[in-house]
Design an enzyme around this catalytic site. Structure first.
Site, PDB file in Angstrom:
ATOM      1  N   ASP A 123      31.270  81.453  33.553  1.00 22.73           N
ATOM      2  CA  ASP A 123      30.592  80.934  32.456  1.00 22.73           C
ATOM      3  C   ASP A 123      29.545  79.672  32.787  1.00 22.73           C
ATOM      4  O   ASP A 123      29.505  78.694  32.215  1.00 22.73           O
ATOM      5  CB  ASP A 123      31.333  80.229  31.258  1.00 22.73           C
ATOM      6  N   HIS A 145      27.026  81.655  28.430  1.00 20.25           N
ATOM      7  CA  HIS A 145      26.985  82.045  27.014  1.00 20.25           C
ATOM      8  C   HIS A 145      25.880  81.345  26.294  1.00 20.25           C
ATOM      9  O   HIS A 145      25.474  81.906  25.237  1.00 20.25           O
ATOM     10  CB  HIS A 145      28.174  81.985  26.415  1.00 20.25           C
ATOM     11  N   SER A 150      28.049  73.051  24.259  1.00 18.69           N
ATOM     12  CA  SER A 150      28.246  74.060  25.396  1.00 18.69           C
ATOM     13  C   SER A 150      27.364  73.657  26.448  1.00 18.69           C
ATOM     14  O   SER A 150      26.269  73.736  26.024  1.00 18.69           O
ATOM     15  CB  SER A 150      28.383  75.477  24.867  1.00 18.69           C
TER      16      SER A 150
END
Length: 461
Positions: free
Chosen positions: A153, A123, A228
């Site tokens: 992911d 992402h 992230s």
């Protein structure tokens, strides 16, 4: 003289009697206890030492782990140029209503090899037209996307550097213990290589709250926007997870964060490098989701014929409690272990059969069908014969459909999805990933499908 001595005598006797009365009636008696004074306590070794005092198990600081990690964590900048449509500009302006809009997103990544391979979240880079990586020493590099897997992911990038880069060592995420100290290293809010500390709060977390794919490590180390793709490391500085998500109503850290276990990340990276896609391994059974919620383990509902489970002697009603030496308490534990394995690998599966533990050696098989429950269709990869017959480079063949629109138009088994929203489809896994977004992050979907006669049919959803 005699008179003076008499007065002094009377005064003395009066004082003595007054003091006696005070002692007897007013002052409390004093008790004196004779005791031996013990020497001061000395610190000695014992068989029991509280964990907080044991410097070998819990370090007094995290400088060593931080020093090993900060220079391996990078800042990832995602530039996406999208074409947006404004009907007012078309009707009242001078153009056709279309204009290009630049969007920039940021995140973190972890260098995993000296020649510039970097792991991050899917992402973080999704939709990027340009990727830029900034090292901890402020040097910037253009990055190439090697491959990605949005299901777990994870994405793999590559930069070309003139020198060997510092890189992180993978740890075994299966060995991470609940309560163990960990560090989260990333670039929250564009702050360069920030280190936060916490503990492993839980393992095998399923964020979707169902029986899907998640097997995250949960920690209370502070993770915020921009973290992230960053590193979750143990106190030895080994990578045990890729920070992925936070639980928040505000968009900021409120106590919980989640990371993809390093064993899963490493397996996905190896698959992307060797095969170009993720090789999914299966035992060969359908779980009983309802019953599995009531027990510790995963209950087998149906065993697929000719599968590894069938050949190993696993039966319906068995409860899977271990894979190799890893305890299985719920489906996400099982899924996490399988995600870290490849088709063709052998695993020892412990099952509980009527209260008796049995160990079965199962050769894991490759997934050949993919379900999009959201869209109501089961797909599989097209064969080489299909590619030659229809002159296509890829696609996803329909095996079963429960889609009402498909049934209405007689779209069924053997039809091949070749394009979704104008983009060519390479395989069934890619098609399912896109179809699962329908109605969630996509309002419209356009499908091009080859019918059994090789003719293109187009559908809008």
């Amino acid at each position: 003289m005699k008179r003076v001595l008499g007065i002094l005598t009377i005064a003395f006797l009066g004082g003595v009697s007054s003091l006696g009365a005070y002692k007897a009636f007013i002052e409390k008696p004093q008790v004196i206890v004779e005791r031996t004074v013990e020497p001061e306590l000395q610190t000695v070794n014992s068989n029991y030492t509280p964990a907080v005092l044991n410097s070998s198990s819990v370090p007094t600081d995290f400088t060593e782990a931080a020093e090993k990690t900060v220079n391996t964590v990078v800042h990832v900048k995602n530039t996406a140029i999208k074409e947006v449509y404004n009907p007012f500009e078309e009707f009242f302006g001078t153009g056709n209503g279309k204009r290009k809009q630049e969007r920039i997103g940021t995140g973190s990544g972890v260098i995993i090899s000296s020649d510039g391979y970097i792991v991050t979240n899917n992402h973080v880079i999704e939709g990027a037209t340009e990727l830029e990586v900034t090292l901890n020493n402020k040097k910037k590099y253009k990055a190439q996307l090697i491959g990605s897997d949005d299901k777990n992911d994870i994405a793999l990038l590559k930069i070309e550097s003139e020198i060997d880069l510092p890189y992180i060592t993978f740890g075994n995420s299966d060995n991470a213990k609940i309560g163990e100290w960990v560090l989260a290293v990333g670039n929250p809010y564009n702050l360069n290589s920030t280190v936060t500390a916490g503990i492993v709060s839980a393992k095998g977390r399923d964020l979707q709250g169902n029986s899907n794919i998640d097997a995250f490590i949960q920690t209370d180390a502070a993770v915020n926007s921009g973290n992230s793709g960053g590193a979750l490391v143990n106190t030895r500085g080994e990578l045990i997870g890729i920070n992925t998500a936070i639980s928040s109503r505000t968009g900021s850290f409120i106590g919980y964060s989640f990371a993809v276990p390093s064993n899963i990340a490493k397996k996905i990276i190896d698959d992307l490098l060797e095969f170009g896609n993720v090789q999914e391994a299966l035992i060969g059974f359908e779980p009983d989701y309802k019953k599995s919620k009531e027990i510790e383990g995963v209950k087998v509902k149906v065993v697929n014929e000719d599968s590894g489970a069938f050949k190993a002697g696993i039966k319906a009603g068995d409860i899977i409690t271990k894979i190799n030496n890893v305890k299985i308490t719920k489906f996400s534990d099982l899924k996490g272990q399988l995600t870290a394995k490849r088709p063709g690998e052998s695993v020892n599966i412990t099952v509980n059969r009527n209260g008796e533990p049995l160990i079965k050696t199962v050769v894991l098989s490759k997934r050949d069908t993919y379900l999009s429950a959201n869209f109501g269709v089961v797909l599989k990869d097209v064969t080489n014969d299909d590619k030659k017959k229809y002159d296509i480079k890829g696609g996803a063949k329909i095996v079963v459909t429960d889609n009402k629109a498909f049934e209405y138009y007689n779209v069924g088994k053997g039809y091949i999805i070749v394009k979704i929203n104008g983009e060519n489809i390479e395989n069934a896994s890619e098609a399912v990933n896109i179809l699962n977004k329908y109605g969630v992050s996509m309002n419209r979907m356009y499908l091009e499908i080859l019918n059994l006669d090789g003719e293109i049919e187009r559908y809008k959803f």
